[in-house]
Design a protein around this motif. Structure first.
Motif, PDB file in Angstrom:
ATOM      1  N   ASP A 122      30.389  19.908 -80.599  1.00 31.54           N
ATOM      2  CA  ASP A 122      29.915  21.236 -80.172  1.00 31.54           C
ATOM      3  C   ASP A 122      28.717  21.223 -79.229  1.00 31.54           C
ATOM      4  O   ASP A 122      28.683  21.981 -78.272  1.00 31.54           O
ATOM      5  CB  ASP A 122      29.555  22.089 -81.399  1.00 31.54           C
ATOM      6  CG  ASP A 122      30.724  22.967 -81.809  1.00 31.54           C
ATOM      7  OD1 ASP A 122      31.857  22.698 -81.384  1.00 31.54           O
ATOM      8  OD2 ASP A 122      30.490  23.930 -82.559  1.00 31.54           O
ATOM      9  N   HIS A 208      36.710  17.376 -82.094  1.00 33.01           N
ATOM     10  CA  HIS A 208      37.756  18.360 -82.389  1.00 33.01           C
ATOM     11  C   HIS A 208      38.214  19.049 -81.110  1.00 33.01           C
ATOM     12  O   HIS A 208      37.529  19.001 -80.091  1.00 33.01           O
ATOM     13  CB  HIS A 208      37.263  19.389 -83.413  1.00 33.01           C
ATOM     14  CG  HIS A 208      36.091  20.234 -82.994  1.00 33.01           C
ATOM     15  ND1 HIS A 208      34.794  19.787 -83.018  1.00 33.01           N
ATOM     16  CD2 HIS A 208      36.012  21.522 -82.560  1.00 33.01           C
ATOM     17  CE1 HIS A 208      33.975  20.749 -82.626  1.00 33.01           C
ATOM     18  NE2 HIS A 208      34.697  21.817 -82.325  1.00 33.01           N
ATOM     19  N   GLY A 210      41.084  22.582 -79.927  1.00 27.70           N
ATOM     20  CA  GLY A 210      42.078  23.565 -80.347  1.00 27.70           C
ATOM     21  C   GLY A 210      43.476  23.052 -80.069  1.00 27.70           C
ATOM     22  O   GLY A 210      43.674  21.989 -79.473  1.00 27.70           O
ATOM     23  N   ASP A 222      35.534  32.538 -86.879  1.00 30.86           N
ATOM     24  CA  ASP A 222      34.788  31.322 -87.181  1.00 30.86           C
ATOM     25  C   ASP A 222      33.350  31.696 -87.506  1.00 30.86           C
ATOM     26  O   ASP A 222      32.702  32.407 -86.730  1.00 30.86           O
ATOM     27  CB  ASP A 222      34.838  30.423 -85.935  1.00 30.86           C
ATOM     28  CG  ASP A 222      34.111  29.123 -86.143  1.00 30.86           C
ATOM     29  OD1 ASP A 222      34.636  28.267 -86.835  1.00 30.86           O
ATOM     30  OD2 ASP A 222      32.991  28.982 -85.613  1.00 30.86           O
TER      31      ASP A 222
HETATM   32  O1  LIG Z   1      40.215  26.771 -81.783  1.00 22.45           O
HETATM   33  C1  LIG Z   1      39.828  26.275 -80.746  1.00 22.45           C
HETATM   34  O2  LIG Z   1      40.372  26.507 -79.656  1.00 22.45           O
HETATM   35  C2  LIG Z   1      38.650  25.344 -80.719  1.00 22.45           C
HETATM   36  C3  LIG Z   1      37.773  25.458 -81.915  1.00 22.45           C
HETATM   37  C4  LIG Z   1      36.430  24.909 -81.652  1.00 22.45           C
HETATM   38  O3  LIG Z   1      36.167  24.256 -80.680  1.00 22.45           O
HETATM   39  C5  LIG Z   1      35.345  25.151 -82.605  1.00 22.45           C
HETATM   40  O4  LIG Z   1      35.555  25.762 -83.661  1.00 22.45           O
HETATM   41  O5  LIG Z   1      34.200  24.729 -82.293  1.00 22.45           O
END
Ligand SMILES: O=C(O)CCC(=O)C(=O)O
Length: 265
Positions: A122, A208, A210, A222
């Motif tokens: 992130d 991570h 998406g 989120d």
């Molecule tokens: O769902 C997504 O496209 C990415 C999720 C993501 O990067 C996050 O939750 O930080």
């Protein structure tokens, strides 16, 4: 219940994430959806071209007062719905004292199909140097609580990448070095299948991305939560917190109060 906690702790320590199946029932999901939809529509209104051009796949700060000018009651209802006591209690039990509410996001499928899912940690888009992030990784706790409002195979994680930094290949992919692209498949990735009502809790600094292709539509709320750390606390924006008057009316104000105390607001 004790077994559930133990499994969550073990999954988190080993892999950097855990899933709580059927945490919210269908009424709770309908209630959250009814609160989220008008916020999303207000945000999107008139911005469709911008969203396409910038290949956007999320919005943030859903709790901002600007989205509730027509109804203050809805803002209180939203604060109550996103942090019910059963959620804060579960995570306080797992992670100990000190968790605070930081912000919210909503993930959807990009309208511009040229946007491909990209591997990241992130804070890589912040001005904080990667070496410093790597050094602090084991001292930080920044979490995402992903609440899909629709069933999805919407996110991929690299299990274990919360307790180590990148391999040489991961670094090249993440920063698109030497002709690599951040959308390249990475070995050991795990696609997470969630139904509406499930929660996914994962470390925000693990690798991570998406997944858009497998989902006709995505609508994943989120919650960004964590413990205070010098690298992340400066990003706390007071405008997403309840006012002091609102705080007094909330069912479960503890993580918002913690944010005020940490942010010295
Ligand atoms: O769902 C997504 O496209 C990415 C999720 C993501 O990067 C996050 O939750 O930080």
């Amino acid at each position: 219940m004790k077994q559930a906690y133990q499994k969550s702790i073990k999954d988190y320590e080993d892999s950097g994430y855990f899933i709580l199946r059927n945490f919210f029932n269908s009424q709770e999901i309908s209630h959250l959806t009814a609160l989220v939809d008008p916020i999303f529509l207000q945000w999107r209104d008139g911005k469709e071209a911008h969203i396409f051009e910038h290949k956007l796949l999320n919005m943030h700060s859903l709790t901002h007062a600007g989205y509730f000018e027509q109804s203050q009651i809805q803002r209180l209802a939203f604060f109550n719905a996103i942090l019910p006591t059963k959620l804060t209690q579960y995570l306080d039990t797992l992670f100990g004292d000190g968790l605070y509410f930081h912000n919210t996001q909503l993930f959807f499928n990009p309208t511009n199909k040229a946007r491909l899912p990209y591997w990241h940690r992130d804070m890589q888009y912040s001005p904080i140097a990667d070496e410093q992030q790597a050094r602090e990784q084991l001292n930080m706790l920044s979490l995402h609580v992903r609440i899909p409002l629709l069933d999805e195979s919407g996110i991929e994680l690299i299990p274990g990448s919360h307790k180590r930094w990148d391999t040489e290949l991961e670094r090249k992919v993440r920063f698109e070095l030497e002709e690599h692209e951040n959308s390249e498949p990475l070995a050991d990735s795990r696609l997470i299948e969630l139904s509406a009502g499930d929660l996914l809790i994962f470390n925000a600094q693990m690798l991570h991305r998406g997944n858009y292709a497998l989902n006709h539509e995505r609508k994943a709320l989120d919650l960004c939560i964590g413990k205070s750390h010098s690298l992340s606390i400066d990003f706390l924006d007071k405008s997403v917190l309840p006012t002091h008057e609102e705080l007094a009316q909330l069912d479960n104000p503890s993580w918002f109060q913690a944010a005020y105390q940490l942010g010295k607001a």
